[in-house]
Design a protein around this motif. Structure first.
Motif, PDB file in Angstrom:
ATOM      1  N   GLY A 168      71.188  67.716  -4.788  1.00  0.00           N
ATOM      2  CA  GLY A 168      70.886  66.550  -5.230  1.00  0.00           C
ATOM      3  C   GLY A 168      69.524  66.417  -5.600  1.00  0.00           C
ATOM      4  N   ILE A 169      69.287  65.206  -6.396  1.00  0.00           N
ATOM      5  CA  ILE A 169      67.683  65.060  -6.764  1.00  0.00           C
ATOM      6  C   ILE A 169      67.821  63.712  -6.435  1.00  0.00           C
ATOM      7  CG2 ILE A 169      66.525  64.666  -8.807  1.00  0.00           C
ATOM      8  CD1 ILE A 169      68.273  66.654 -10.247  1.00  0.00           C
ATOM      9  N   THR A 170      66.298  63.242  -5.757  1.00  0.00           N
ATOM     10  CA  THR A 170      65.937  61.835  -5.448  1.00  0.00           C
ATOM     11  C   THR A 170      64.914  61.736  -6.646  1.00  0.00           C
ATOM     12  OG1 THR A 170      66.030  62.222  -3.056  1.00  0.00           O
ATOM     13  CG2 THR A 170      64.473  60.406  -3.892  1.00  0.00           C
ATOM     14  N   LEU A 204      62.520  57.551   5.857  1.00  0.00           N
ATOM     15  CA  LEU A 204      61.278  58.223   5.763  1.00  0.00           C
ATOM     16  C   LEU A 204      61.538  59.713   5.025  1.00  0.00           C
ATOM     17  CD1 LEU A 204      58.286  59.303   6.313  1.00  0.00           C
ATOM     18  CD2 LEU A 204      59.025  60.134   8.577  1.00  0.00           C
ATOM     19  N   ASP A 205      62.502  60.310   5.374  1.00  0.00           N
ATOM     20  CA  ASP A 205      62.874  61.791   4.905  1.00  0.00           C
ATOM     21  C   ASP A 205      63.311  61.461   3.410  1.00  0.00           C
ATOM     22  OD1 ASP A 205      62.934  63.762   7.335  1.00  0.00           O
ATOM     23  OD2 ASP A 205      63.502  61.934   7.929  1.00  0.00           O
ATOM     24  N   GLU A 206      64.072  60.517   3.089  1.00  0.00           N
ATOM     25  CA  GLU A 206      64.635  60.064   1.644  1.00  0.00           C
ATOM     26  C   GLU A 206      63.395  59.756   0.657  1.00  0.00           C
ATOM     27  OE1 GLU A 206      67.617  60.812   4.407  1.00  0.00           O
ATOM     28  OE2 GLU A 206      66.023  59.051   4.396  1.00  0.00           O
ATOM     29  N   SER A 207      62.250  59.211   1.248  1.00  0.00           N
ATOM     30  CA  SER A 207      61.600  58.382   0.634  1.00  0.00           C
ATOM     31  C   SER A 207      60.395  59.182   0.050  1.00  0.00           C
ATOM     32  CB  SER A 207      60.911  57.147   0.825  1.00  0.00           C
ATOM     33  OG  SER A 207      61.982  56.159   1.268  1.00  0.00           O
ATOM     34  N   PHE A 208      59.806  59.814   1.213  1.00  0.00           N
ATOM     35  CA  PHE A 208      58.187  60.211   1.096  1.00  0.00           C
ATOM     36  C   PHE A 208      57.893  61.266   0.130  1.00  0.00           C
ATOM     37  CE2 PHE A 208      59.895  63.967   3.229  1.00  0.00           C
ATOM     38  CZ  PHE A 208      58.858  64.904   2.955  1.00  0.00           C
ATOM     39  N   ALA A 209      58.636  62.192  -0.342  1.00  0.00           N
ATOM     40  CA  ALA A 209      58.461  63.409  -1.434  1.00  0.00           C
ATOM     41  C   ALA A 209      58.208  62.890  -2.822  1.00  0.00           C
ATOM     42  CB  ALA A 209      59.577  64.379  -1.345  1.00  0.00           C
ATOM     43  N   LEU A 210      59.074  61.777  -3.178  1.00  0.00           N
ATOM     44  CA  LEU A 210      58.981  61.617  -4.580  1.00  0.00           C
ATOM     45  C   LEU A 210      57.945  60.568  -4.599  1.00  0.00           C
ATOM     46  CD1 LEU A 210      60.303  61.023  -7.449  1.00  0.00           C
ATOM     47  CD2 LEU A 210      61.558  58.929  -6.355  1.00  0.00           C
ATOM     48  N   VAL A 283      66.324  58.983 -13.924  1.00  0.00           N
ATOM     49  CA  VAL A 283      64.952  59.987 -14.636  1.00  0.00           C
ATOM     50  C   VAL A 283      64.468  60.779 -13.338  1.00  0.00           C
ATOM     51  CG1 VAL A 283      63.630  58.123 -14.208  1.00  0.00           C
ATOM     52  CG2 VAL A 283      62.958  59.670 -16.119  1.00  0.00           C
ATOM     53  N   VAL A 284      64.215  62.036 -13.716  1.00  0.00           N
ATOM     54  CA  VAL A 284      63.302  62.854 -13.123  1.00  0.00           C
ATOM     55  C   VAL A 284      61.945  62.762 -13.501  1.00  0.00           C
ATOM     56  CG1 VAL A 284      62.758  65.242 -12.677  1.00  0.00           C
ATOM     57  CG2 VAL A 284      65.077  64.442 -12.810  1.00  0.00           C
ATOM     58  N   PRO A 285      61.076  61.902 -12.902  1.00  0.00           N
ATOM     59  CA  PRO A 285      59.722  61.497 -13.240  1.00  0.00           C
ATOM     60  C   PRO A 285      58.913  62.787 -13.688  1.00  0.00           C
ATOM     61  CG  PRO A 285      60.330  60.563 -11.193  1.00  0.00           C
ATOM     62  CD  PRO A 285      61.360  61.514 -11.595  1.00  0.00           C
ATOM     63  N   GLU A 286      58.074  62.614 -14.734  1.00  0.00           N
ATOM     64  CA  GLU A 286      57.297  63.681 -15.365  1.00  0.00           C
ATOM     65  C   GLU A 286      56.405  64.245 -14.292  1.00  0.00           C
ATOM     66  OE1 GLU A 286      55.063  61.414 -18.399  1.00  0.00           O
ATOM     67  OE2 GLU A 286      53.669  60.572 -16.972  1.00  0.00           O
ATOM     68  N   GLU A 287      56.197  63.636 -13.269  1.00  0.00           N
ATOM     69  CA  GLU A 287      55.367  64.241 -12.045  1.00  0.00           C
ATOM     70  C   GLU A 287      56.240  65.182 -11.329  1.00  0.00           C
ATOM     71  OE1 GLU A 287      53.947  59.953 -12.077  1.00  0.00           O
ATOM     72  OE2 GLU A 287      55.877  61.008 -12.039  1.00  0.00           O
ATOM     73  N   GLY A 288      57.743  65.048 -11.313  1.00  0.00           N
ATOM     74  CA  GLY A 288      58.355  65.974 -10.636  1.00  0.00           C
ATOM     75  C   GLY A 288      59.355  64.912  -9.752  1.00  0.00           C
ATOM     76  N   ALA A 289      60.509  65.679  -9.294  1.00  0.00           N
ATOM     77  CA  ALA A 289      61.301  64.825  -8.236  1.00  0.00           C
ATOM     78  C   ALA A 289      61.681  66.021  -7.030  1.00  0.00           C
ATOM     79  CB  ALA A 289      62.438  64.476  -8.951  1.00  0.00           C
ATOM     80  N   ARG A 367      60.713  70.555 -13.183  1.00  0.00           N
ATOM     81  CA  ARG A 367      60.258  69.526 -12.717  1.00  0.00           C
ATOM     82  C   ARG A 367      60.910  69.219 -11.082  1.00  0.00           C
ATOM     83  NH1 ARG A 367      61.621  65.177 -16.101  1.00  0.00           N
ATOM     84  NH2 ARG A 367      62.747  66.548 -17.372  1.00  0.00           N
ATOM     85  N   LEU A 368      61.849  70.094 -10.550  1.00  0.00           N
ATOM     86  CA  LEU A 368      62.350  70.062  -9.395  1.00  0.00           C
ATOM     87  C   LEU A 368      61.566  70.956  -8.271  1.00  0.00           C
ATOM     88  CD1 LEU A 368      66.117  69.762 -10.500  1.00  0.00           C
ATOM     89  CD2 LEU A 368      64.559  67.857  -9.914  1.00  0.00           C
ATOM     90  N   VAL A 369      61.357  70.300  -7.224  1.00  0.00           N
ATOM     91  CA  VAL A 369      60.814  71.249  -6.113  1.00  0.00           C
ATOM     92  C   VAL A 369      61.631  70.767  -4.753  1.00  0.00           C
ATOM     93  CG1 VAL A 369      58.732  71.543  -7.052  1.00  0.00           C
ATOM     94  CG2 VAL A 369      58.909  69.472  -5.576  1.00  0.00           C
ATOM     95  N   VAL A 370      61.696  71.708  -3.818  1.00  0.00           N
ATOM     96  CA  VAL A 370      62.144  71.625  -2.557  1.00  0.00           C
ATOM     97  C   VAL A 370      60.825  71.181  -1.667  1.00  0.00           C
ATOM     98  CG1 VAL A 370      63.406  72.530  -0.650  1.00  0.00           C
ATOM     99  CG2 VAL A 370      64.056  73.057  -2.906  1.00  0.00           C
TER     100      VAL A 370
END
Length: 392
Positions: A168-170, A204-210, A283-289, A367-370
């Motif tokens: 999935g994508i955050t 924490l694990d759900e929020s921080f990356a985006l 939306v997948v933001p332009e900076e990535g998700a 724009r997607l990264v792990v």
């Protein structure tokens, strides 16, 4: 499609039982670490045609007329003769970890052959040496069809011990009609017209990356200074009351009712929200998700390892993966399933093949990264900072 009462990604995190085990870790090998050569027990697969599979609720296909029947599991049993003891007992990563960790710490059987946990929790199992290495020579479908973008996360290079169940994508969900403008960037969340109308995930694990991606951080190699800079931004927005609140999966209700106009969201939830309200966009933001997965793993001393590996490989058959994807609507970790759905006679099913939230297109994939996972050494400090902001 049933409404999810919670999300597998959206549960509150304290240090809890997982933190107690993580606390055993020092600068070197964790005290509870089990070497690779001590993880396997006697495999009873040959003489006992069964497998114990534990998953989250509402995370598998069901028969429309009999919700207790799961067609793909029935098909696996028919094809292989292996009976599946399927339980929906995982409601929280830390809770489940606390349930089975005493056995794993004491090198005892857990009674589970196959479990599904969030990727950050799978990282903990791998780092502790509590997940067995799989026999890829017996998993031709996994070898041929696993999404390359999910094939080698930092916590399990080469996916030797884990395999994605669903992905999935955050990203960001918002009501474009009510807001009156587009959201393209994480930084658009901080615009004055959204004051008091934004929610963020509490975990924490759900929020921080985006949120770090909004600061231009490469989250595959983020640092603690990147994390604290992000926290400074969020903390200032909380003090200004720009952030309405921090949520679990109840963000879907806030967005549907119009209490918030924009929020952190999961792609799987967005599909359901859009079905009820076409004004809601994801939306997948332009900076990535962040692209995440929930992983299948075989715990140490599992009694039916070979049967568990066969079940995993069954779900990587594109035909089976397509059936599962059509039911749960998360990002499918088997890209070849797209062609199967596209060829479906049912128009609605065929349209799923074109949904980028199930099969991301190339523009979205760029724009997607792990994200790099949080290490056990980092977790205590970072969780303390984040939880103070959230109010946990």
């Amino acid at each position: 499609m049933p409404e999810l009462p919670f999300s597998r990604r959206a549960v509150l995190r304290g240090l809890g039982a997982a933190g107690l085990v993580a606390g055993l870790a020092g600068c070197g090998v964790p005290a509870a670490y089990v070497p690779e050569d001590r993880r396997e027990g006697p495999d009873r697969s040959g003489r006992d045609q069964s497998v114990a599979f534990s998953n989250w609720p509402l995370y598998i296909d069901t028969d429309e007329e009999d919700e207790s029947r799961r067609p793909t599991l029935a098909a696996f049993t028919e094809r292989t003769g292996i009976a599946v003891r399927y339980t929906e007992e995982i409601n929280d990563n830390d809770e489940f970890f606390g349930k089975i960790s005493p056995a794993l710490m004491n090198h005892q059987e857990t009674g589970h052959d196959l479990v599904v946990v969030s990727d950050w929790m799978a990282a903990r199992f791998v780092h502790l040496g509590w997940a067995q290495k799989m026999d890829r020579s017996a998993q031709s479908n996994v070898s041929a069809h696993l999404d390359p973008q999910l094939a080698s996360p930092a916590f399990d290079e080469g996916r030797l011990h884990t395999v994605p169940w669903q992905s999935g994508i955050t990203g960001i969900a918002y009501n474009r009609k009510a807001l009156g403008r587009e959201i393209k960037s994480v930084n658009d969340l901080w615009h004055p017209d959204l004051a008091g109308k934004v929610t963020l995930f509490s975990g924490l694990d759900e929020s921080f990356a985006l949120l770090m991606q909004g600061d231009g951080v490469d989250v595959t190699r983020w640092t603690e200074s990147d994390f604290h800079r992000m926290c400074d931004r969020v903390e200032s927005m909380v003090k200004k009351k720009h952030v309405r609140r921090f949520t679990g999966n109840d963000y879907t209700s806030d967005l549907s009712k119009g209490d918030v106009l924009a929020c952190q969201a999961y792609s799987g939830d967005a599909i359901q929200l859009q079905a009820d309200n076409p004004d809601i966009e994801f939306v997948v933001p332009e900076e990535g998700a962040e692209l995440w997965a929930e992983s299948l793993l075989v715990p140490n001393l599992a009694r039916h390892k070979a049967n568990a590996e066969a079940l995993i490989d069954f779900y990587y058959d594109p035909e089976v993966a397509a059936e599962l994807a059509a039911s749960v609507n998360y990002v499918c970790p088997v890209p070849a399933a797209r062609e199967v759905l596209a060829a479906a006679e049912d128009r609605e099913t065929a349209e799923l093949a074109e949904n980028p939230l199930i099969f991301p297109d190339e523009d979205m994939r760029r724009r997607l990264v792990v994200a790099r996972d949080i290490s056990s050494v980092e977790r205590r400090t970072l969780a303390r900072r984040w939880n103070a902001i959230v109010g946990l």
